[in-house]
Write a protein that holds these residues in place. Structure first.
Motif, short mmCIF file in Angstrom:
data_model
loop_
_atom_site.label_atom_id
_atom_site.label_comp_id
_atom_site.label_asym_id
_atom_site.label_seq_id
_atom_site.Cartn_x
_atom_site.Cartn_y
_atom_site.Cartn_z
N LYS A 229 0.88 -1.28 -0.04
CA LYS A 229 -0.10 -0.23 0.14
C LYS A 229 0.84 1.28 -0.10
O LYS A 229 0.68 2.22 -0.44
CB LYS A 229 -0.79 -0.08 1.19
CG LYS A 229 -2.01 -1.15 0.90
CD LYS A 229 -2.80 -1.38 2.37
CE LYS A 229 -3.75 -2.48 2.19
NZ LYS A 229 -4.51 -2.69 3.64
N ASP A 230 1.96 1.13 0.85
CA ASP A 230 2.81 2.15 0.67
C ASP A 230 3.57 2.62 -0.65
O ASP A 230 3.62 3.91 -1.15
CB ASP A 230 3.95 2.11 1.63
CG ASP A 230 3.37 2.24 3.30
OD1 ASP A 230 2.39 2.80 3.45
OD2 ASP A 230 4.41 1.82 3.93
N TYR A 231 3.76 1.39 -1.25
CA TYR A 231 4.43 1.46 -2.62
C TYR A 231 3.51 2.26 -3.53
O TYR A 231 3.70 3.07 -4.20
CB TYR A 231 4.83 0.43 -3.20
CG TYR A 231 5.52 0.41 -4.30
CD1 TYR A 231 6.88 0.17 -4.72
CD2 TYR A 231 4.78 0.36 -5.65
CE1 TYR A 231 7.69 0.11 -5.91
CE2 TYR A 231 5.55 0.16 -6.88
CZ TYR A 231 6.77 0.36 -7.11
OH TYR A 231 7.39 0.29 -8.15
N ILE A 232 2.05 1.89 -3.70
CA ILE A 232 1.08 2.16 -4.41
C ILE A 232 0.81 3.58 -4.19
O ILE A 232 0.68 4.41 -5.17
CB ILE A 232 -0.16 1.43 -4.08
CG1 ILE A 232 -0.03 -0.06 -4.59
CG2 ILE A 232 -1.37 2.01 -4.76
CD1 ILE A 232 -1.10 -0.90 -4.00
N LYS A 233 1.02 4.23 -3.02
CA LYS A 233 0.83 5.45 -2.53
C LYS A 233 2.05 6.46 -3.12
O LYS A 233 1.67 7.53 -3.71
CB LYS A 233 0.61 5.83 -1.06
CG LYS A 233 0.23 7.16 -0.72
CD LYS A 233 -0.09 7.22 0.90
CE LYS A 233 -0.23 8.74 1.37
NZ LYS A 233 -0.53 8.79 2.87
N THR A 234 3.19 5.97 -2.75
CA THR A 234 4.48 6.75 -2.89
C THR A 234 4.76 6.96 -4.54
O THR A 234 5.19 7.90 -5.01
CB THR A 234 5.53 6.12 -2.28
OG1 THR A 234 5.96 4.87 -2.69
CG2 THR A 234 5.44 6.26 -0.78
N THR A 235 4.36 5.93 -5.30
CA THR A 235 4.34 5.91 -6.85
C THR A 235 3.16 6.50 -7.48
O THR A 235 3.36 6.47 -8.65
CB THR A 235 4.69 4.50 -7.17
OG1 THR A 235 3.71 3.63 -6.79
CG2 THR A 235 6.10 4.18 -6.82
N GLU A 236 2.28 6.99 -6.81
CA GLU A 236 0.94 7.56 -7.27
C GLU A 236 0.34 6.51 -8.15
O GLU A 236 -0.17 7.01 -9.37
CB GLU A 236 1.56 9.00 -7.98
CG GLU A 236 2.03 9.97 -6.91
CD GLU A 236 2.46 11.22 -7.58
OE1 GLU A 236 2.64 11.40 -8.99
OE2 GLU A 236 2.56 12.37 -6.98
N LEU A 237 0.01 5.62 -7.76
CA LEU A 237 -0.63 4.47 -8.71
C LEU A 237 -2.00 4.24 -8.29
O LEU A 237 -2.76 3.06 -8.22
CB LEU A 237 0.08 3.08 -8.67
CG LEU A 237 1.34 2.86 -9.36
CD1 LEU A 237 2.10 1.79 -9.30
CD2 LEU A 237 1.21 3.42 -10.88
N ASN A 238 -2.51 5.09 -7.23
CA ASN A 238 -3.77 4.92 -6.29
C ASN A 238 -4.98 4.72 -7.47
O ASN A 238 -5.77 3.99 -7.15
CB ASN A 238 -3.95 6.02 -5.52
CG ASN A 238 -2.71 6.41 -4.50
OD1 ASN A 238 -1.95 6.68 -4.98
ND2 ASN A 238 -3.44 5.84 -3.38
#
Length: 359
Positions: A229-238
């Motif tokens: 979830k952190d990866y998705i958020k920090t890479t703006e893949l939400n």
């Protein structure tokens, strides 16, 4: 013939799903086919057929005498001949065998990573294996390991199966653009290697091409889940990568998808690949466990080494760029699944083994 499928939980997982599938499929083939769950119920309870007797033991600890005697009473009352124990339930089945020696015990191993383990990792299993009338395994690599490490009277390769049934639930709506959805059916845990999928998706910039990624599987809300979830958020893949937790309407979910993917570093025989096949999805799959036997590279799917990110990226590039290849591979895999992994074929094999054990 009177048989109980034994499993520790009904949370969504490969062993759990197969225990339910066997109980359901056998209900119309033998005199008595029941499902007994030792420790925890879950989403799969809703998939148990009405004609399958069901018992939940609510086991609280490794050695729970209340649960054990409850199972013993059930076995005696229903004149059970065979206990078919899946996965981690082998130890509880062993305890039952101690107080009910007449029952035949089969252990069904679904854990593909066992072949990387040592004797020390499996001491309890090795000691209890003396009580097994037979061991069923889901791939030949596991068969070889178990034959050399356990006191096995008989180790039998029994491939998983999938049943093509009418959609009974249509609840989960996938986000993203129709025709550009990639789905991964796998619980959120380390061996499933979701982070490799996220890295490949990001590096290929598939989101900018309209593609979306969908993770379907049990969310344990732990460090692994938080990392994803952190990866998705920090890479703006939400807005292009979505996590749905465990769901019951897998067939409906797959009917909305375009590509099915699996990136596990360890596998036995993933039921997800069979389900992808029935849904006619183009497949990108890890080459571990039984995957490289089920999937013929460049024909019914694309295989990659889960430790080689370039192979994964190339496979995704090939499928996302070519609709004709996606359609043909999806059809090829569907034909393979229907021909070789149907319920009818696998249940007949199972019945043959049951009869041999009873003899």
């Amino acid at each position: 013939m009177r048989v109980v499928q034994l499993i520790d939980s009904l949370e969504a997982g490969g062993a759990e799903r197969m225990a339910v599938s066997y109980a359901n499929a056998l209900a119309n083939e033998i005199e008595f086919s029941a499902l007994v769950v030792t420790r925890k119920e879950g989403n799969l309870k809703n998939q148990i057929n009405d004609n399958v007797p069901y018992l939940f033991l609510n086991k609280k600890r490794t050695i729970d005498f209340n649960a054990l005697f409850k199972l013993h009473s059930y076995v005696k009352k229903n004149k059970i001949e065979i206990i078919h124990a899946h996965g981690t339930s082998f130890f509880f089945a062993f305890l039952l065998k101690l107080i009910c020696p007449s029952v035949k015990l089969i252990w069904h191993d679904h854990y593909g990573a066992r072949v990387k383990q040592s004797t020390r990792d499996n001491l309890v299993l090795i000691m209890t294996s003396l009580s097994f009338s037979a061991i069923f395994v889901v791939n030949l690599e596991m068969k070889k390991w178990l034959e050399s490490h356990l006191f096995a009277k008989k180790v039998v390769f029994v491939p998983n199966f999938v049943e093509n049934i009418t959609l009974i639930s249509e609840k989960t709506l996938l986000k993203g653009q129709l025709g550009k959805r990639i789905v991964c059916v796998a619980n959120l845990k380390k061996p499933k290697n979701h982070i490799a999928l996220l890295n490949a998706f990001k590096e290929l910039r598939l989101d900018q091409l309209g593609w979306s990624m969908h993770f379907i599987g049990k969310d344990f809300y732990n460090d692994y889940s938080n990392e994803l979830k952190d990866y998705i958020k920090t890479t703006e893949l939400n807005n292009s990568v979505y996590i749905y937790d465990a769901q019951n309407d897998i067939q409906y979910i797959l009917s909305q998808a375009t590509i099915g993917i699996l990136a596990s570093k360890d596998e036995g025989f993933p039921v997800a690949l069979l389900e992808y096949g029935l849904a006619k999805l183009a497949v990108v799959s890890t080459n571990v466990g039984y995957c490289s036997t089920l999937i013929t590279h460049n024909s019914s799917g694309l295989l990659f080494n889960p430790d080689n990110k370039e192979e994964l990226k190339q496979s995704l590039t090939n499928l996302t760029n070519d609709q004709a290849i996606r359609i043909q591979m999806g059809l090829n895999l569907q034909q393979e699944v229907i021909k070789n992994y149907s319920k009818e074929k696998r249940i007949q094999l199972l019945l043959q083994e049951y009869k041999a054990i009873k003899a």
